[in-house]
Design a protein around this motif. Sequence first.
Motif, short mmCIF file in Angstrom:
data_model
loop_
_atom_site.label_atom_id
_atom_site.label_comp_id
_atom_site.label_asym_id
_atom_site.label_seq_id
_atom_site.Cartn_x
_atom_site.Cartn_y
_atom_site.Cartn_z
N ASP A 274 -18.55 -6.42 -64.78
CA ASP A 274 -19.59 -7.29 -64.22
C ASP A 274 -19.90 -8.54 -65.06
OD1 ASP A 274 -20.83 -5.99 -66.31
OD2 ASP A 274 -22.60 -5.35 -65.18
N GLY A 275 -18.99 -8.87 -65.98
CA GLY A 275 -19.21 -10.05 -66.83
C GLY A 275 -18.69 -11.33 -66.19
N PRO A 276 -18.97 -12.49 -66.84
CA PRO A 276 -18.49 -13.77 -66.29
C PRO A 276 -16.97 -13.84 -66.20
CG PRO A 276 -19.94 -14.10 -68.21
CD PRO A 276 -19.81 -12.64 -68.03
N GLU A 277 -16.27 -13.21 -67.18
CA GLU A 277 -14.80 -13.25 -67.12
C GLU A 277 -14.27 -12.40 -65.97
OE1 GLU A 277 -16.65 -11.79 -69.26
OE2 GLU A 277 -15.80 -9.89 -69.94
N ASP A 278 -15.03 -11.34 -65.63
CA ASP A 278 -14.63 -10.49 -64.50
C ASP A 278 -14.78 -11.27 -63.19
OD1 ASP A 278 -14.24 -7.78 -65.82
OD2 ASP A 278 -16.25 -8.29 -66.49
N ARG A 279 -15.87 -12.00 -63.10
CA ARG A 279 -16.10 -12.78 -61.88
C ARG A 279 -15.06 -13.89 -61.74
NH1 ARG A 279 -17.97 -17.25 -61.86
NH2 ARG A 279 -19.47 -17.14 -63.54
N ALA A 280 -14.75 -14.55 -62.86
CA ALA A 280 -13.76 -15.63 -62.81
C ALA A 280 -12.39 -15.06 -62.41
CB ALA A 280 -13.67 -16.32 -64.17
N ALA A 281 -12.03 -13.90 -62.97
CA ALA A 281 -10.73 -13.29 -62.65
C ALA A 281 -10.68 -12.90 -61.18
CB ALA A 281 -10.51 -12.04 -63.53
N PRO A 305 -20.93 10.75 -67.02
CA PRO A 305 -22.20 10.33 -67.63
C PRO A 305 -22.07 9.02 -68.41
CG PRO A 305 -21.28 12.23 -68.78
CD PRO A 305 -20.40 11.98 -67.61
N HIS A 306 -20.84 8.63 -68.75
CA HIS A 306 -20.64 7.40 -69.54
C HIS A 306 -20.74 6.13 -68.69
CE1 HIS A 306 -16.91 8.83 -67.80
NE2 HIS A 306 -16.41 7.62 -67.91
N LEU A 307 -20.77 6.27 -67.36
CA LEU A 307 -20.81 5.07 -66.51
C LEU A 307 -22.22 4.76 -66.05
CD1 LEU A 307 -17.68 5.70 -64.23
CD2 LEU A 307 -17.84 4.21 -66.24
N GLU A 308 -22.48 3.48 -65.95
CA GLU A 308 -23.79 3.04 -65.49
C GLU A 308 -23.61 1.88 -64.52
OE1 GLU A 308 -27.54 1.53 -67.76
OE2 GLU A 308 -26.38 2.87 -69.05
N GLY A 309 -24.45 1.83 -63.52
CA GLY A 309 -24.33 0.74 -62.54
C GLY A 309 -24.92 -0.56 -63.06
N THR A 310 -24.43 -1.65 -62.53
CA THR A 310 -24.98 -2.98 -62.84
C THR A 310 -26.37 -3.08 -62.19
OG1 THR A 310 -22.75 -3.84 -62.76
CG2 THR A 310 -24.51 -5.46 -62.48
N SER A 311 -27.30 -3.76 -62.84
CA SER A 311 -28.64 -3.87 -62.26
C SER A 311 -28.58 -4.71 -60.98
CB SER A 311 -29.59 -4.54 -63.26
OG SER A 311 -29.21 -5.91 -63.39
N LYS A 312 -29.60 -4.53 -60.15
CA LYS A 312 -29.66 -5.25 -58.88
C LYS A 312 -29.64 -6.77 -59.13
CE LYS A 312 -32.28 -5.10 -54.60
NZ LYS A 312 -33.57 -5.71 -54.34
N GLU A 313 -30.40 -7.19 -60.12
CA GLU A 313 -30.46 -8.63 -60.44
C GLU A 313 -29.09 -9.18 -60.81
OE1 GLU A 313 -33.11 -9.18 -63.71
OE2 GLU A 313 -34.87 -8.93 -62.43
N ASP A 314 -28.39 -8.44 -61.67
CA ASP A 314 -27.07 -8.91 -62.10
C ASP A 314 -26.07 -8.89 -60.94
OD1 ASP A 314 -28.11 -9.31 -64.56
OD2 ASP A 314 -27.13 -7.59 -65.54
N ARG A 315 -26.23 -7.91 -60.08
CA ARG A 315 -25.33 -7.82 -58.92
C ARG A 315 -25.55 -9.04 -58.03
NH1 ARG A 315 -26.79 -2.46 -57.81
NH2 ARG A 315 -27.87 -3.06 -55.92
N GLU A 316 -26.81 -9.37 -57.84
CA GLU A 316 -27.11 -10.50 -56.97
C GLU A 316 -26.61 -11.81 -57.59
OE1 GLU A 316 -31.17 -9.77 -55.87
OE2 GLU A 316 -30.49 -8.36 -54.33
N ALA A 317 -26.74 -11.93 -58.92
CA ALA A 317 -26.26 -13.15 -59.59
C ALA A 317 -24.73 -13.25 -59.48
CB ALA A 317 -26.69 -13.14 -61.06
N PHE A 318 -24.06 -12.12 -59.63
CA PHE A 318 -22.59 -12.06 -59.52
C PHE A 318 -22.18 -12.52 -58.11
CE2 PHE A 318 -18.46 -9.87 -59.28
CZ PHE A 318 -18.00 -9.81 -60.58
#
Length: 361
Positions: A274-281, A305-318
């Motif tokens: 969910d990072g900027p490089e992921d979005r650019a790719a 248990p090691h995985l966590e979802g991206t927050s709603k805010e970050d998802r919307e920004a993505f």
Amino acid sequence: MPSESAAMPSSIHDAAAVEAMRKRLGLDPHRLRRLRTRLLKLQGSDEEALQELPAAARDAFAAEIRFHELTLDQRFDSQLDGASKLLFRTDDGLLLESVILRVATGRTALCVSSQVGCAANCDFCATGKMGIARSLSAPQILDQVVQANQLLKPEGRKVRNIVFMGMGEPFHNTAAVHETLEKLVSPHGFDQSPRRTLVSTVGLPSAMIAFARKFPKVNLALSLHSAIQSRRTEIIPLAAKFDLKELRAALDQVAAVQQQSIMIEYLMLRGINDGPEDRAALADYLRGLPVHINLIPYNRVDAAPHLEGTSKEDREAFGAALRGEGYTVTIRYSLGADVDAACGQLVRRENRRIAAAAAAQ
Ligand SMILES: C[S@@+](CC[C@H](N)C(=O)[O-])C[C@H]1O[C@@H](n2cnc3c(N)ncnc32)[C@H](O)[C@@H]1O
Ligand code: SF4
């Protein structure tokens, strides 16, 4: 001497067996067509469908042709929204799930399973973590539609959209999935619109192309989840076998054959994709393709248990940034989160127990 066991009844979806039975009973083909219409298209109950046959033939027909391949084991209705999860049991005791989604527009979708378990073993998926993989037959997949429609009839609803997004990888069970799709879209079968039907895959390039050629109007969704090879392989072990380049070539061919947009599913995992490089790719990878990107919130899975979802805010920004690059983006709001939690663990525990018992025999 052991007694000869009676033959198993054939399925109503087995055209050859039904035709043989029709001839044996000397039934008018119109009567049989009406029975199939009542059951497959008009959401009739089993009794109503049988009424289409002459009274003298009903018992003999019902003894040899069965209308259902699955037993409805449990039903969970969401208290949060219009989702109902149906847990079905196969003859050999395994559990699988279908989900009825009552969308606010009044439309109804059904999410069907194509397998029990899945060999793809994705890190974030409860089905992948089940540790077994059994393919369902076409009649077992079709029966999920028949039973959902029978349950929906008293509500005045009917399954409109069918999505292969339940348990399993459809292209690990290609023959049965193709047979199912043929029967679903056939005017003599369910008469389901191909445009309201969607198959979701983790990404098997040659199977995607074969599917597009055979079903040019049925929608395809690709669970991409990352456009960076090492990150995709980290969460989808099967991605090591089919790299992103090969997958992109397959997407180009699917688009050329189908001339309709492809859904790209992107499960959003915090710190993984969910990072900027992921979005650019992602934006680079999909450039030039007719796609619709669907950002999916992560439903927590006990086995990961090691995985966590991206927050709603970050998802919307993505999503907003991708829209800025010209893409059509929707953000899925998970339906039936409460029933998912109730069923996911139950299915996993029960199927593991049955698979272990079978292995010990
Ligand atoms: C269960 S899969 C079945 C179809 C096919 N095997 C596939 O992967 O596309 C359907 C969708 O559910 C997504 N999914 C699996 N586990 C999930 C989870 N824990 N939270 C949210 N979505 C999930 C998958 O990534 C996929 O996009
Ligand atoms: S391919 Fe689909 S069903 Fe199979 S483990 Fe991955 S997400 Fe789950």
